[in-house]
Design an enzyme around this catalytic site. Sequence first.
Site, short mmCIF file in Angstrom:
data_model
loop_
_atom_site.label_atom_id
_atom_site.label_comp_id
_atom_site.label_asym_id
_atom_site.label_seq_id
_atom_site.Cartn_x
_atom_site.Cartn_y
_atom_site.Cartn_z
N LYS A 142 0.57 -1.24 -0.12
CA LYS A 142 0.02 0.00 0.03
C LYS A 142 0.80 1.27 -0.03
O LYS A 142 0.38 2.54 -0.11
CB LYS A 142 -0.97 0.02 1.37
CG LYS A 142 -1.89 -1.19 1.21
CD LYS A 142 -2.93 -0.90 2.47
CE LYS A 142 -3.87 -1.98 2.80
NZ LYS A 142 -4.14 -3.04 1.85
N ALA A 159 9.95 -12.26 18.23
CA ALA A 159 11.34 -11.70 18.41
C ALA A 159 11.97 -11.63 17.24
O ALA A 159 13.22 -11.94 16.81
CB ALA A 159 12.11 -12.64 19.43
N GLY A 160 11.25 -11.27 16.06
CA GLY A 160 11.66 -11.48 14.74
C GLY A 160 12.06 -9.94 14.38
O GLY A 160 12.46 -9.14 15.22
N GLY A 161 12.24 -9.65 13.04
CA GLY A 161 12.54 -8.19 12.56
C GLY A 161 11.91 -7.29 12.93
O GLY A 161 12.27 -6.21 13.19
N ALA A 162 10.63 -7.17 12.90
CA ALA A 162 9.64 -6.34 13.34
C ALA A 162 9.88 -6.05 14.90
O ALA A 162 10.02 -4.68 15.15
CB ALA A 162 8.24 -6.62 13.22
N LYS A 210 15.59 -16.83 20.99
CA LYS A 210 15.59 -15.73 20.03
C LYS A 210 15.24 -14.45 20.96
O LYS A 210 15.75 -13.12 20.85
CB LYS A 210 14.71 -15.77 19.04
CG LYS A 210 15.28 -16.85 18.06
CD LYS A 210 14.41 -16.54 16.77
CE LYS A 210 14.60 -17.77 15.78
NZ LYS A 210 13.62 -17.48 14.70
N ASN A 247 14.41 0.48 6.82
CA ASN A 247 13.23 0.24 5.86
C ASN A 247 13.17 1.55 4.91
O ASN A 247 12.19 1.65 4.25
CB ASN A 247 11.82 0.23 6.61
CG ASN A 247 11.61 1.50 7.39
OD1 ASN A 247 12.32 2.32 7.64
ND2 ASN A 247 10.31 1.50 7.89
N GLY A 267 -2.19 -3.36 12.50
CA GLY A 267 -1.08 -2.42 12.31
C GLY A 267 -1.27 -1.52 11.04
O GLY A 267 0.22 -1.04 10.56
N LYS A 276 15.15 -5.92 4.59
CA LYS A 276 15.41 -5.04 5.42
C LYS A 276 16.98 -4.91 5.88
O LYS A 276 17.75 -4.07 6.25
CB LYS A 276 14.64 -4.76 6.62
CG LYS A 276 13.29 -4.28 6.03
CD LYS A 276 12.17 -4.08 7.37
CE LYS A 276 10.93 -3.76 7.05
NZ LYS A 276 9.88 -3.73 8.04
P1 NDP Z 1 9.78 -12.29 11.46
O1 NDP Z 1 9.71 -13.46 10.23
O2 NDP Z 1 11.21 -11.90 11.25
O3 NDP Z 1 9.41 -12.97 12.87
C1 NDP Z 1 8.25 -13.76 12.70
C2 NDP Z 1 8.17 -14.04 14.43
O4 NDP Z 1 6.64 -14.43 14.54
C3 NDP Z 1 9.16 -14.72 15.03
O5 NDP Z 1 9.07 -14.35 16.52
C4 NDP Z 1 8.34 -16.05 15.27
O6 NDP Z 1 8.60 -17.00 16.32
C5 NDP Z 1 6.88 -15.74 15.41
N1 NDP Z 1 6.05 -16.59 14.84
C6 NDP Z 1 5.68 -16.82 13.54
N2 NDP Z 1 4.50 -17.78 13.63
C7 NDP Z 1 4.09 -17.93 14.90
C8 NDP Z 1 3.14 -18.80 15.13
N3 NDP Z 1 2.21 -19.33 14.76
N4 NDP Z 1 2.84 -18.83 16.73
C9 NDP Z 1 3.95 -18.18 17.37
N5 NDP Z 1 4.88 -17.14 16.80
C10 NDP Z 1 4.83 -17.32 15.65
O7 NDP Z 1 8.59 -11.36 10.78
P2 NDP Z 1 8.52 -9.91 11.21
O8 NDP Z 1 9.00 -9.72 12.43
O9 NDP Z 1 9.28 -9.25 10.05
O10 NDP Z 1 7.10 -9.53 11.17
C11 NDP Z 1 6.25 -9.84 12.24
C12 NDP Z 1 4.62 -9.34 11.83
O11 NDP Z 1 5.02 -7.82 11.92
C13 NDP Z 1 3.99 -9.44 10.63
O12 NDP Z 1 2.80 -9.91 10.80
C14 NDP Z 1 4.26 -8.37 9.93
O13 NDP Z 1 3.52 -8.18 8.86
C15 NDP Z 1 4.28 -7.14 10.83
N6 NDP Z 1 4.78 -6.01 10.72
C16 NDP Z 1 4.06 -5.00 10.12
C17 NDP Z 1 4.40 -3.77 9.95
C18 NDP Z 1 3.54 -2.45 9.96
O14 NDP Z 1 3.94 -1.42 9.45
N7 NDP Z 1 2.42 -2.55 10.43
C19 NDP Z 1 5.85 -3.51 9.96
C20 NDP Z 1 6.83 -4.65 10.19
C21 NDP Z 1 6.08 -5.91 10.15
P3 NDP Z 1 9.86 -18.00 15.97
O15 NDP Z 1 11.16 -17.08 16.26
O16 NDP Z 1 9.63 -19.11 17.14
O17 NDP Z 1 9.85 -18.54 14.71
#
Ligand code: NDP
Length: 272
Positions: A16, A128-131, A156, A87, A240, A66
């Site tokens: 978007k 605990a991912g990139g966001a 993580k 970003n 979000g 990113k």
């Molecule tokens: P990453 O792939 O870097 O991290 C994913 C995270 O989600 C990890 O901590 C992972 O855990 C966890 N996870 C995934 N599936 C499950 C599940 N079924 N149950 C529990 N934990 C789960 O993704 P990002 O950090 O980049 O993105 C995270 C979210 O943030 C996404 O939905 C993305 O769309 C959103 N986002 C929104 C933005 C906005 O502007 N609104 C900007 C950036 C991101 P594990 O480590 O155990 O795999």
Amino acid sequence: MQQQFAVFGNPIAHSKSPSIHQHFAQQFGLEIDYQKRLSTAEQFATDVMEFFSSGGLGCNVTVPFKEDAYAMCQTLTPPATRAKAVNTLFVNKEKQLCGHNTDGIGLVNDLLNHQLDIKARHLLVVGAGGATRGILGPIIEQQPASITLANRTYHKARNLAAEFDDLFAIHTSATEQLDVAHKPDLIINATSASLSAEVPISDISLLSKHTACYDLAYATEPTAFMQWAHNNGCDQTLDGRGMLIEQAAAAFFTWTRLQPDTAAINADFASR
Ligand code: NDP
């Protein structure tokens, strides 16, 4: 000639960002060309350099590039340094490629738009991912009372919290055996679980009428996490979209030094 902007990602068709930035540009009577650019891991750095060498003024970077963007920058802003992810890219007067991260300030500004001041509040951040890496620094700047960081893969969460040790003592937990520092005033779902209609936590004793629940993900319908929180008594659930708009506004300002008004576009998106 129109000013050139772009967003690089893969996939990118759903983005978007072009319509948000066109909305901002119209506020200032600017005519801009903002394109979606599909890239690949192999081509990303070349694509970005070509964009700037052909006159591009600024670009956004989304999943999964990113970290690649962070790695190729010659100069980084403090939020990008902390996040280890970029970003927003631009070229400075010294012709250096500069990286910024506006995700965290986007979240904080959206929370404030919804009267969610997190100063002295207890927070639970799940994921605990990139966001999460991008939002922790700006969240900590707001001086919350406590932060619990929970993740499905516990190490993580622990490793990420350790990167912020010099700023804040983040309490960590595995999501499966959730142990919070304090009952949260705000729960932030920063996992990608909503993309598969899953809810990353199950402990409803964390919730009360006054617990705010924020999902970084967004969709046309309330996410699974928002529905879970609402069905268990939370009055305030947010997705979000507002963060997306606010991070875009911060990027637009970085490139143009013009601060867009986000109220109208927020209202427009909220009604969809
Ligand atoms: P990453 O792939 O870097 O991290 C994913 C995270 O989600 C990890 O901590 C992972 O855990 C966890 N996870 C995934 N599936 C499950 C599940 N079924 N149950 C529990 N934990 C789960 O993704 P990002 O950090 O980049 O993105 C995270 C979210 O943030 C996404 O939905 C993305 O769309 C959103 N986002 C929104 C933005 C906005 O502007 N609104 C900007 C950036 C991101 P594990 O480590 O155990 O795999």
